[in-house]
Write an enzyme that holds these catalytic residues in place. Sequence first.
Site, PDB file in Angstrom:
ATOM      1  N   ASN A  89      31.151  35.523  46.455  1.00 24.77           N
ATOM      2  CA  ASN A  89      32.389  35.072  45.817  1.00 24.77           C
ATOM      3  C   ASN A  89      32.428  33.554  45.705  1.00 24.77           C
ATOM      4  OD1 ASN A  89      33.364  37.687  45.627  1.00 24.77           O
ATOM      5  ND2 ASN A  89      34.807  37.489  47.330  1.00 24.77           N
ATOM      6  N   ARG A 147      33.143  46.205  30.832  1.00 27.88           N
ATOM      7  CA  ARG A 147      31.997  46.230  31.738  1.00 27.88           C
ATOM      8  C   ARG A 147      31.627  47.679  31.968  1.00 27.88           C
ATOM      9  NH1 ARG A 147      31.872  41.037  33.895  1.00 27.88           N
ATOM     10  NH2 ARG A 147      33.910  40.067  34.301  1.00 27.88           N
ATOM     11  N   ARG A 164      32.298  38.000  31.381  1.00 31.39           N
ATOM     12  CA  ARG A 164      31.460  37.045  32.099  1.00 31.39           C
ATOM     13  C   ARG A 164      30.428  37.735  32.984  1.00 31.39           C
ATOM     14  NH1 ARG A 164      35.140  33.614  34.339  1.00 31.39           N
ATOM     15  NH2 ARG A 164      34.888  32.076  32.691  1.00 31.39           N
ATOM     16  N   HIS A 195      40.329  43.002  26.816  1.00 28.71           N
ATOM     17  CA  HIS A 195      40.253  43.441  28.205  1.00 28.71           C
ATOM     18  C   HIS A 195      40.936  44.791  28.404  1.00 28.71           C
ATOM     19  CE1 HIS A 195      41.107  42.848  32.668  1.00 28.71           C
ATOM     20  NE2 HIS A 195      39.822  42.571  32.587  1.00 28.71           N
ATOM     21  N   TYR A 246      36.396  50.333  43.714  1.00 22.85           N
ATOM     22  CA  TYR A 246      37.600  49.691  43.188  1.00 22.85           C
ATOM     23  C   TYR A 246      38.722  50.722  43.115  1.00 22.85           C
ATOM     24  CZ  TYR A 246      35.006  45.587  41.373  1.00 22.85           C
ATOM     25  OH  TYR A 246      34.246  44.456  41.242  1.00 22.85           O
ATOM     26  N   ARG A 250      46.472  41.131  45.510  1.00 22.32           N
ATOM     27  CA  ARG A 250      45.216  41.085  46.260  1.00 22.32           C
ATOM     28  C   ARG A 250      44.659  39.672  46.383  1.00 22.32           C
ATOM     29  NH1 ARG A 250      40.595  42.915  42.889  1.00 22.32           N
ATOM     30  NH2 ARG A 250      40.211  40.688  42.656  1.00 22.32           N
ATOM     31  N   HIS A 274      42.510  46.984  42.749  1.00 21.21           N
ATOM     32  CA  HIS A 274      42.277  46.517  41.386  1.00 21.21           C
ATOM     33  C   HIS A 274      43.318  47.029  40.389  1.00 21.21           C
ATOM     34  CE1 HIS A 274      39.825  46.017  37.585  1.00 21.21           C
ATOM     35  NE2 HIS A 274      39.567  44.871  38.190  1.00 21.21           N
TER      36      HIS A 274
END
Length: 729
Positions: free
Chosen positions: A66, A395, A425, A455, A488, A584, A612
Amino acid sequence: MPPADFLNAPIPDPIDLDEARRTTPKRFFNRERSWLAFNWRVLEEAENPRVPLLERLRFLSISAANLDEFYTVRVAGLRELARAGNRTPAADGRTPAEQLVMIDEDAGRLLAHQQFVWKAIRTEMEGEGLSLLAAADLTGAERRDMAKLFLNNVFPIVSPLAIDPAHPFPFLPNEGFALAVELQRTSDGRTLRALLPIPTQINRFLRLEGAGAADAPHAIRFLPLEELLLLQIEQIFPGYSLKGHCAFRVLRDSDLEVEEEAEDLVREFETALKRRRRGDVIRLKMTANAPADLRREIVEEIGIDENEVIDVDGLIGLAALKELVVDDRKDLLWPSFTPRVPERVQDHDGDMFAAVRQKDMLLHHPYETFDMVVRFLTQAANDPNVLAIKQTLYRTSRDSPIVAALCEAAEQGKTVTALVELKARFDEAANIRQSRRLERAGAHVVYGFTRMKTHAKISTVVRREGDRLVTYTHFGTGNYHPMTARIYTDLSLFTCSAALGRDATKVFNYISGYAPPDGLESLSISPSQMKDHLLTSIAAEADHARAGRPAVIWAKMNSVIEPDIIDALYAASQAGVRIDLVIRGICGIRPGVRGLSENIRVKSVVGRFLEHSRIVCFGNGHGLPAKKARVYISSADWMGRNLNRRVETLVECVNPTVKAQIVSQIMAANLADVAQSWVLGAEGAWTRADLSTLVNPFSCHRFFMENPSLSGRGSAGAKDVPELTHSSD
C-alpha cells in the site's frame, strides 16, 4: 457498552474545538494523512494476537505494498505540483509542499514500525519452524543444493551490469530491486562495480528442499534470492572477489498521461504504459551502512535528492513477504471458509433467471459466492432465448470467466457490448488484452469517455420470454473480478425490474453513444445527477429533524472527502440528524465537535475481508431501521473523482426483503462490530476497543460467515432477519 458499537452505544458528548477547526478549511482532515492512518490500521492487524501468525505476515505485506503505491501515485503527483511552484491548497488548506513534509514525517514512522513488526513476526515464525535464512546459516549440503538450483534456475536469467564510463548506468523499472556490488579482480586487484538486478521471473524467497535439523524435521526454510546471488558471486563474476555490497529498490512516478484527443485510444494507452515504466524516480530505498562510495554513485546516477533516499535497517521490499504465507501451515492461517450458494438459486436448480424472476436478490460477497455472477453470464451465453448482453469491465482477472462468457455469447451470434475501461490504474495493459480478445470473438467493444473513467458496475441480459423481452440486470458495488471477490466485501443486486432495466440501458447508451440519459427512474449517475441527489437527500433528512421527526443517516464507504458532501453532513448534524458512518479508508470528516458535528460518528472496519461495499440509508422521517427508509447501493465513494469525474451508479433498492437485508443485517452488523472496529476522534486519532476486557466481542465478518444473506434464502422475507450473534473464538 463499547463506543465502537454504534448500534447500541449512545453518541458520546461532543468536545469543544477552536473556531478555526469549526469554520475554516481545518474542519476537514487532510486526505493524505487520513490515508496513512488507514495504512497504520492495516499494520496494526499485523500485531493483533487474535489474527493467525501467517495472516499477520500477510497484513504486513499489504501495508508495505500500500505504501509503495501511495508514493508512486499520490506522492508523485504532489511532488510534481510542488516542483512546479503550485501552491493551490487541498481542502484542509495545506499546499502541496506542506503536505509532502507532513507525509514524509508520518511515512518515516510507518516504515520504521513496519521493520519492527517484521522482526517480531520473524521471531514468532522461527518458533513455529518457519525461517528466513542468511547464506551463513546454510549447511554444506544445503549450499551444494542451492548451487545446483542457482545454475539451473537462476543463472540463466541473471544479467550482471557493469558500472563504468563504457556502460551507462542501468535502467531499473518501478519497484526494481537490485544488488550493487564492489568487486576486486584477484589477478591484479583492479576494482569493478556492477549491478545485479534481482530477477522478477522467480520468487524472491527460495524454499529449501528436504528435512530440517533433527530437532525440527518439518521446518520450512527460505533463502532470499539476493543472498543466493551473493553466495554465488564468483559464478557470476569469475576471477573476482566481493569487497562490498548493498541492496536498493526504486519507486517511480506511475501516473499515466494520455492525450485526450488521441485518434486511437488503445495505442495511446500502450504508449503511455511504456512511458510510465520510465517515470521519474520518487523514492530510493537502500540498505543501511552501504559502502559510502557505492551509495554516492547510485544516488548520483539515479538522480534523486538525498531527502528522497531512505536507509533501511532491515529487509527491503517487505511487500514480497506474502511469498512466505505457505498453504502447508493451515494452523497458522484463517480457518477455511467456503462461500455459500444462495438457497433460492438451489431451489430453482441453479437457474439464475428463475431465481431473479421470483423477486430481487441481493448477494453479499464473499459470503455468497461470486460464482453466481459468473453463472448469470454463462447461463445467458448458452440460453437460446437471450438476445443481447451488455457489460462494464473495470477490473477483472487474467483468465476471466466473465470475459470467456461474453466471448462465448458473441460467438453464438448474440449481440454483446462490452465497455472496457482502459484507465483502470495498473490494469490498463490487462484491459487492453481483454478488449482484443472480445473483439476477436465478435463483441462490440467500447472504451467510454477519454476524460472520465467508467467505474459503474452494470450487466444487462435481454431475454425473450413468450411474446415480450425481459431485461435482467446486475448492479454491483465491486469489480467483476472473481479473485478479489474472495476477499472484498461487495454487494450484487440481481433484478428484472423493468424500470431498472430501462435505466441500465440508458446508461450503456450514454457510455457508447455519448447520449446523456434522460428520465432515469430508479437510478442516479455521476457526474450529472448523483451528487445533487445525495445533497438533496441529506438536506431532506435535516428538514425531518427540524420538523421533530426521526432523522437518521447510515452510510458505508471506502472514502469520504468530497467537501460539499461533508459540509452537508455537518449541516444535517447541526439540525439534529444522527449520522453513523462506516468508512474503511480515507475520511475528511471531523466528528464529535460541538457546533459542527456533534451528531456524527465515524468508524472503520479492518479485518479478514476488505470492506468495499458502498451503501447509504436515509430514515426518510421514520428513523432506521424502518420500512419507509430509502436505501441505496453504489459503485461510488464520496470523493470528488467519483462524484464529478467518473461514470458511477447509485441504485435505490425497493424490494422489502432486500432493504431489510441491507439495513437490519449488513449495516446493523457493521455498526455493531467491535472486534474489527476503530473509532475516529475529533482530533484525528483512530481508537480501537480494548478487546482483552471483552468476552466474545462482536465481529461482523464472523456474523456474515455464519448467517446467510436474507434475500437469497428461498422463501425468507423481511421478518426473518437473523439476530446479531455468532460463535465464540
